[in-house]
Every structure is written in C-alpha cells, then in structure tokens.
Scaffold this motif. Structure first.
Motif: not given
Length: 282
Positions: A143-172
């Motif tokens: 989660m420390q990747r793709t942090v928008p400029e000006g936002e705080e860098v997250p403190d850890a990695w993360h596991h998340q269940l993916i409950f679905g996908v659609a065009a250009n979208a991943v739901f967790m």
C-alpha cells in the motif's frame, strides 16, 4: 477529494453490471457481510474469515487468527528487534494458505500467483475467470505504492479479499473499496520491502543501540544489501546536525511478504487451480 463511499456507491451504478466482470457479492452484500479488521496486524486473518464465508464455511475469527499465527509488532523492543518485527508483522500468503486449510479442516485450498516481477496478465479478465469458476481471491499489496502527492504514506502492506471485478474496477473488503485496474497492478507488483517512518525509528534509537546487528546478525542478506544500518545512521545524523538537505522521511527494510494474488477454492473443486501455470513474466 472523493471519499471511499462515493467511489464505491458510484461504481455500484456504473461498473458492477459491466460485461466481462464477475462478483462474489454485490456491493450491498459486501457492506453487510464483510468482516472488519479483527485485530492488530490481522488483515490477512480478516481476509481469510471472509474467504471461508464466501465458500460457505462459518469459522470464528479467533480460530482463523490462531490458525494463521498472525505476528505482531514488538513496539517496546530496542530498534533492531523492532525493525525485525516490522519486517514480518502480520502474515504472508503462505500463512494465509496454511491457515485457511487448517481452519477449514482441509476443505479449502489456496494457490498464490506472484505478480512481481511484472507478469503478462490482464488483471480484471484473469480475476473474473477464476471468480466465475468459484475461486475467492485475496490480494497481498504494498500500500506504500501509488500514494497521491501530499497524502501520508501508509504504514504497512495489506491483504484484502476481492469480492468482484468489472471493467477497470476491482472491488475489495476491509474496507469496502473500489480501485482501478492500473492502481491494483502497481500495488501488486512490488519488491518485498517496507518503509519505516522517521518517527518510529528515532523514537527507538538509543545511544547504546547495537546497529551492527542489522548488517551482521540477520539470516536475510537483504538487510545488508539495503544497508539498513547505514540508513539509520544517516537518519540519526540528519537529526543531530539539522542540515539543510531534505531529511530522510523513511528507511527501507526487507519485508517478508510477496505481492500477488492468492486464490482459494473448495478442495473438491480446486484441482484446476492447483495445476494452473504460474503467470508468465514480461
């Protein structure tokens, strides 16, 4: 800034019914059924609770967490041991697979697919394929990747269940969120490293801290390759001398986790999953 709720609720109308997608739960079902974080560093165990739920098994969160053997941060330890605990806090994909199998009494199997180095895969269609076959995906992300400029860098990695996908979208779940395919790719394609915040280092840095053990006494050679000892010393010098050059905001340490997707399935239907080839590297 758009809130998580706004993104998810907007996606409910625009993305969920899209062609080529697949859903384990609707967004409303996910909001009602998801398990929220069950304990410190226990995002992996939390995801597995919902994996078992999605596969029709009801196992107490405490039992799942016990089976996964979630590791905790040793916040009161001296700096070298604290950093070691940070590198492995939580759980790896291997622990999730073993824990799901134990908690389900052998009814559930798992298979991990590495996404680093970069793989030749279209993420949404690939996930949709496996969801349609009854598999339940869990993402292990930096989660420390793709942090928008000006936002705080997250403190850890993360596991998340993916409950679905659609065009250009991943739901967790945990929390319920929707992320673009491109952003998911970046989180899922990461070296096994973790950024540790400046304040967390300096808070535990004492005059008698034996920093050499960071290079000499670790079984993982990456501690020496990353020169963690040197990074800590530079951070300490920045603090003492208050130089004009920018201060180090983080140090980089090895992480136990690998970025990618674990697919879970019921044992009797998981033969194809276990026999599936690894994703080819680009």
């Amino acid at each position: 800034m758009e809130s998580v709720c706004e993104r998810v609720c907007g996606a409910d109308d625009e993305e969920e019914p899209g062609a080529g997608g697949a859903m384990l739960w609707s967004i409303q079902e996910a909001l009602e059924r998801q398990t929220l974080q069950i304990g410190a560093s226990a995002c992996g165990a939390t995801a597995v609770v919902d994996v078992l739920k999605a596969l029709g098994l009801d196992v107490a969160p405490e039992e799942v967490n016990r089976c996964i053997s979630t590791r905790l941060r040793r916040n009161e330890s001296p700096l070298p041991d604290y950093l070691l605990s940070r590198s492995e806090a939580g759980a790896t994909h291997a622990q999730l697979i073993a824990g799901a199998e134990e908690a389900s009494k052998g009814k559930v199997i798992g298979r991990f697919f590495h996404l680093h180095p970069s793989r030749q895969v279209k993420l949404v269609p690939w996930l949709a394929h496996w969801i349609q076959k009854g598999a339940v995906p869990v993402a292990t992300m930096n989660m420390q990747r793709t942090v928008p400029e000006g936002e705080e860098v997250p403190d850890a990695w993360h596991h998340q269940l993916i409950f679905g996908v659609a065009a250009n979208a991943v739901f967790m779940t945990n929390p319920v969120d929707v992320v673009s395919e491109g952003e998911m790719h970046q989180r899922l394609c990461s070296e096994s490293v973790l950024l540790i915040r400046r304040e967390d280092v300096l808070l535990r840095l004492a005059p008698d801290s034996c920093l050499s053990v960071l290079s000499e006494s670790q079984s993982d050679p990456r501690w020496k390759a990353l020169d963690v000892e040197g990074q800590v010393r530079q951070m300490a010098q920045d603090e003492e001398h208050d130089e004009e050059r920018p201060l180090l905001t983080h140090i980089t340490i090895p992480a136990a986790y690998s970025s990618g997707i674990t697919l879970f399935a019921l044992q009797q239907s998981g033969v194809e999953l276990l026999n599936a080839p690894d994703l080819p590297q680009l």
